[in-house]
Motif scaffolding. Structure first.
Motif, PDB file in Angstrom:
ATOM      1  N   VAL A   6       0.824  -1.210   0.000  1.00  0.00           N
ATOM      2  CA  VAL A   6       0.000   0.000   0.000  1.00  0.00           C
ATOM      3  C   VAL A   6       0.858   1.258   0.000  1.00  0.00           C
ATOM      4  O   VAL A   6       0.645   2.166  -0.799  1.00  0.00           O
ATOM      5  N   ALA A  16      -3.690  -6.657  -1.912  1.00  0.00           N
ATOM      6  CA  ALA A  16      -2.912  -5.730  -1.091  1.00  0.00           C
ATOM      7  C   ALA A  16      -2.173  -6.544  -0.035  1.00  0.00           C
ATOM      8  O   ALA A  16      -2.787  -7.292   0.723  1.00  0.00           O
ATOM      9  N   THR A  36       0.329  -5.769   2.937  1.00  0.00           N
ATOM     10  CA  THR A  36       0.837  -4.594   3.619  1.00  0.00           C
ATOM     11  C   THR A  36       0.917  -4.786   5.124  1.00  0.00           C
ATOM     12  O   THR A  36       0.346  -5.729   5.674  1.00  0.00           O
ATOM     13  N   TYR A  64      -7.107   2.840   4.115  1.00  0.00           N
ATOM     14  CA  TYR A  64      -6.396   2.043   3.117  1.00  0.00           C
ATOM     15  C   TYR A  64      -7.262   0.869   2.668  1.00  0.00           C
ATOM     16  O   TYR A  64      -7.375   0.581   1.478  1.00  0.00           O
ATOM     17  N   ILE A  80      -8.564   0.789  -1.313  1.00  0.00           N
ATOM     18  CA  ILE A  80      -8.005  -0.162  -2.275  1.00  0.00           C
ATOM     19  C   ILE A  80      -9.049  -1.207  -2.678  1.00  0.00           C
ATOM     20  O   ILE A  80      -9.069  -1.663  -3.818  1.00  0.00           O
ATOM     21  N   TYR A 106      -6.940  -8.338   0.723  1.00  0.00           N
ATOM     22  CA  TYR A 106      -6.188  -7.430   1.592  1.00  0.00           C
ATOM     23  C   TYR A 106      -5.571  -8.286   2.694  1.00  0.00           C
ATOM     24  O   TYR A 106      -6.280  -8.778   3.578  1.00  0.00           O
TER      25      TYR A 106
END
Length: 221
Positions: A55, A80, A82, A89, A93, A101
């Motif tokens: 990210v 993602a 991260t 965030y 996203i 994620y």
């Protein structure tokens, strides 16, 4: 064979992921890059099936990059990967089309599973991230953060700098990134955001981001 592109600003993480993932006979790592601009260059060249996207990266962050990639290559899946679990965030996203994620503490088995899952059209998140997402959609379903596009706002009271900040929020930028882009201190950005929320009668940053996208503010200013 699933073609994977790795984007992370830390070389150690990039190379470690490349070594481990390449050990899987059905995964091919086509490249590793350190920022969003490099992602776009390699996407055009290799057309990966899945991108592991950090990210926070220099030049162009993962949120902005995801938006650009999904607009031009909607079939490419993005996960993602991260260290950040900030609501803004996660919301931004996923809003721009990421299929997963994951936090960097995830096991390699889970990461490989996620790559296969999103490649087959599914979605994958950590359990704690899933809880945040469900909470967000629950709030939306209850009308807690539902934004009426046509609702009257005190738009005439919004100055040029505030419009620029609203655009940045709609594009998924963090306060630190807005600060750098607009050459303002983070404290000044926070003060502007507080004033913007008061002027437009929004409860929080998420409401502002939704409104900015729905009304096309991100394209106008």
């Amino acid at each position: 064979m699933i073609k994977v592109l790795i984007a992370d600003d830390q070389e150690l993480i990039r190379e470690s992921l490349k070594i481990v993932l390449s050990a899987n006979k059905d995964i091919e790592v086509v490249g590793t890059v350190c920022n969003g601009k490099e992602v776009i260059k390699l996407v055009r060249k290799y057309k990966p099936d899945v991108i592991l996207m950090d990210v926070c990266m220099p030049e162009m962050n993962g949120v902005q990059c995801t938006k650009i990639i999904k607009e031009s290559y909607p079939n490419i899946k993005i996960i993602a990967l991260t260290a950040f679990d900030d609501d803004e965030y996660i919301f931004n996203i996923l809003k721009y089309g990421a299929s997963g994620y994951l936090l960097k503490g995830v096991s390699m088995d889970e990461l490989v599973k996620a790559i296969h899952t999103v490649s087959n059209g599914g979605a994958m998140t950590n359990s704690d991230i899933t809880a945040k997402v469900f909470k967000l959609f629950s709030q939306m379903a209850q009308g807690d953060i539902s934004i009426q596009v046509g609702a009257k706002k005190n738009l005439n009271d919004v100055c040029d700098t505030e419009w620029n900040i609203i655009k940045c929020v709609g594009l998924g930028l963090s306060n630190k990134e807005i600060s750098k882009k607009l050459r303002l201190s983070e404290g000044t950005v926070r003060n502007y955001l507080s004033n913007i929320l008061n002027k437009l009668n929004f409860r929080d940053r998420t409401q502002l981001a939704i409104w900015a996208v729905k009304t096309g503010v991100t394209k106008k200013w």
